[in-house]
Enzyme design. Structure first.
Site, PDB file in Angstrom:
ATOM      1  N   ASP A  83       2.970  -1.522   1.359  1.00  0.00           N
ATOM      2  CA  ASP A  83       1.977  -1.960   0.386  1.00  0.00           C
ATOM      3  C   ASP A  83       1.214  -0.746  -0.163  1.00  0.00           C
ATOM      4  O   ASP A  83       1.837   0.201  -0.640  1.00  0.00           O
ATOM      5  CB  ASP A  83       1.063  -3.003   1.040  1.00  0.00           C
ATOM      6  CG  ASP A  83       0.110  -3.674   0.074  1.00  0.00           C
ATOM      7  OD1 ASP A  83       0.562  -4.540  -0.693  1.00  0.00           O
ATOM      8  OD2 ASP A  83      -1.082  -3.327   0.067  1.00  0.00           O
TER       9      ASP A  83
ATOM     10  N   TYR B  43      -4.290  -9.733 -10.287  1.00  0.00           N
ATOM     11  CA  TYR B  43      -5.201  -9.359  -9.200  1.00  0.00           C
ATOM     12  C   TYR B  43      -5.703  -7.925  -9.286  1.00  0.00           C
ATOM     13  O   TYR B  43      -6.877  -7.643  -9.007  1.00  0.00           O
ATOM     14  CB  TYR B  43      -4.569  -9.653  -7.838  1.00  0.00           C
ATOM     15  CG  TYR B  43      -3.541  -8.652  -7.355  1.00  0.00           C
ATOM     16  CD1 TYR B  43      -3.829  -7.773  -6.316  1.00  0.00           C
ATOM     17  CD2 TYR B  43      -2.259  -8.600  -7.914  1.00  0.00           C
ATOM     18  CE1 TYR B  43      -2.904  -6.870  -5.846  1.00  0.00           C
ATOM     19  CE2 TYR B  43      -1.323  -7.697  -7.453  1.00  0.00           C
ATOM     20  CZ  TYR B  43      -1.646  -6.829  -6.428  1.00  0.00           C
ATOM     21  OH  TYR B  43      -0.721  -5.928  -5.982  1.00  0.00           O
TER      22      TYR B  43
ATOM     23  N   TYR C 227      -7.856   0.260  -5.850  1.00  0.00           N
ATOM     24  CA  TYR C 227      -7.468  -0.314  -7.142  1.00  0.00           C
ATOM     25  C   TYR C 227      -8.344   0.240  -8.258  1.00  0.00           C
ATOM     26  O   TYR C 227      -7.873   0.447  -9.385  1.00  0.00           O
ATOM     27  CB  TYR C 227      -7.592  -1.838  -7.097  1.00  0.00           C
ATOM     28  CG  TYR C 227      -6.696  -2.495  -6.075  1.00  0.00           C
ATOM     29  CD1 TYR C 227      -5.387  -2.853  -6.403  1.00  0.00           C
ATOM     30  CD2 TYR C 227      -7.142  -2.751  -4.779  1.00  0.00           C
ATOM     31  CE1 TYR C 227      -4.558  -3.455  -5.467  1.00  0.00           C
ATOM     32  CE2 TYR C 227      -6.320  -3.350  -3.845  1.00  0.00           C
ATOM     33  CZ  TYR C 227      -5.029  -3.693  -4.191  1.00  0.00           C
ATOM     34  OH  TYR C 227      -4.195  -4.280  -3.261  1.00  0.00           O
TER      35      TYR C 227
ATOM     36  N   HIS D 203       5.915 -10.737   2.042  1.00  0.00           N
ATOM     37  CA  HIS D 203       5.363  -9.408   1.775  1.00  0.00           C
ATOM     38  C   HIS D 203       5.092  -8.608   3.043  1.00  0.00           C
ATOM     39  O   HIS D 203       5.363  -7.408   3.096  1.00  0.00           O
ATOM     40  CB  HIS D 203       4.060  -9.566   0.977  1.00  0.00           C
ATOM     41  CG  HIS D 203       3.410  -8.274   0.610  1.00  0.00           C
ATOM     42  ND1 HIS D 203       3.996  -7.359  -0.244  1.00  0.00           N
ATOM     43  CD2 HIS D 203       2.209  -7.735   0.977  1.00  0.00           C
ATOM     44  CE1 HIS D 203       3.186  -6.316  -0.392  1.00  0.00           C
ATOM     45  NE2 HIS D 203       2.102  -6.526   0.339  1.00  0.00           N
TER      46      HIS D 203
END
Length: 353
Positions: free
Chosen positions: A136, A185, A267, A332
């Site tokens: 991830d 997201y 992010y 995931h």
């Protein structure tokens, strides 16, 4: 391509990759409480922050990098099994997570900051190149580490997130808005404090269960009224077989202590990463790589991803890509969902180098 035994393993066969690995990993998973007690913890000063690491074993170092919303704990099974096979396994809480320092500003979470943390960590462990295993967001940071400092990586087992080359014409956030909309997201995480405020209406345990078990095909979108769609539930979400109450409790306690701002700041630094990496446009990653993904992973089911991975683009950008492994019926968080299989894949790959 893969050997016949691996193809059968990933399709659910009981055929073990190696007898020794099967017995060691099964033992580690069954005697979990005893095994957890043997994992050592310490804090190191790296790149101006205090970083918590979990470690076990002696031998060549394997560095494990977690993703969102996780901690070193996501690698608990792999630490046990691979330490038993003769490796020094090290899993940090990345900056912003768990017991590692969490600088408040998103500008402190660029790829240069986090790779700087990892290079300093590697130096503190002796300075020798490491085997890298990442998932991830950890996988994204892993690609940057391989790109900036390939001399520090012997081989890279990448899980879920493949390398994606820098687009010199468009910043990441505007690109994602154009393709997936405002509710995508990564776009929803951009404004400081907004998502944090929305999460206050959720119990941390239910939020983590939702994220860890979601199988909805990508791209993930978070509507503003109820971003994780938990408000209408009449009962708590069930735990999957691979996640115990003890596992959940550990993660809940840590995120209740720290909140999610550090995690969201990765992010929020996406566009800044784009600005800082202009000099690496068009660069290839020249480290031996295996890419592993579940066929029900939201990343793998995002439009365009399969074409890039299987259509030649990935291999062009990563010339030393040795294998692409797609695990059937897996989501995931494959390293937790299928610990035996994912550990076997890692071991079979790194033992060649």
């Amino acid at each position: 391509m893969f050997s016949k035994k691996f193809l059968s393993l990933y399709k659910g066969s009981e055929t073990p990759p190696t007898v020794d690995l099967l017995s060691i990993t099964t033992s580690a998973f069954v005697h979990f409480e005893h095994a957890m007690e043997s994992i050592e913890h310490r804090t190191l000063r790296v790149n101006g922050i205090d970083m918590h690491i979990a470690e076990k074993g002696e031998g060549p170092t394997i560095l494990f990098l977690h993703g969102f919303p996780e901690l070193w704990y996501t690698w608990r099974h792999q630490l046990q099994a691979l330490a038993a096979l003769g490796y020094h396994c090290v899993a940090p809480d990345l900056r912003g997570y768990g017991n590692t320092d969490a600088p408040p500003s998103p500008t402190s979470y660029t790829c240069l900051h986090v790779v700087g943390d990892l290079v300093a960590l590697i130096e503190s462990l002796g300075g020798e190149p490491v085997y890298l295993v990442a998932h991830d967001w950890g996988a994204m940071i892993g690609w940057y580490l391989c790109m900036f400092r390939p001399d520090k990586v012997k081989a890279y087992a990448c899980m879920s997130v493949p390398y994606r080359p820098r687009n010199p014409k468009m910043k990441p956030v505007e690109t994602m808005r154009a393709f997936f909309g405002e509710d995508y997201y990564m776009c929803r995480f951009q404004e400081s404090g907004v998502m944090e405020a929305e999460l206050k209406s959720y119990e941390t345990a239910e939020l983590l269960k939702k994220i860890l078990t979601d199988r909805k095909p990508g791209p993930p979108c978070l509507p503003k009224s109820d971003p994780f769609q938990l408000k209408g539930l009449n009962a708590p979400l069930p735990l999957p077989p691979w996640l115990s109450e003890e596992d959940l409790k550990y993660n809940v306690e840590k995120f209740d202590q720290t909140g999610f701002t550090g995690a969201f700041n990765y992010y929020r630094a996406l566009d800044l990463n784009w600005e800082l990496t202009a000099a690496w446009s068009g660069v290839q990653v020249n480290v031996p790589v295996i890419y592993v993904v579940g066929d029900e992973d939201m990343v793998y089911t995002t439009p365009g991803l399969k074409e890039y991975v299987h259509g030649g683009g990935f291999k062009k950008d990563v010339p030393l890509l040795e294998e692409v492994v797609v695990m059937e019926g897996v989501g995931h968080f494959l390293n937790q969902e299928k610990p035996l299989e994912s550990t076997a894949i890692i071991y079979d790959f790194i033992k060649k180098f």
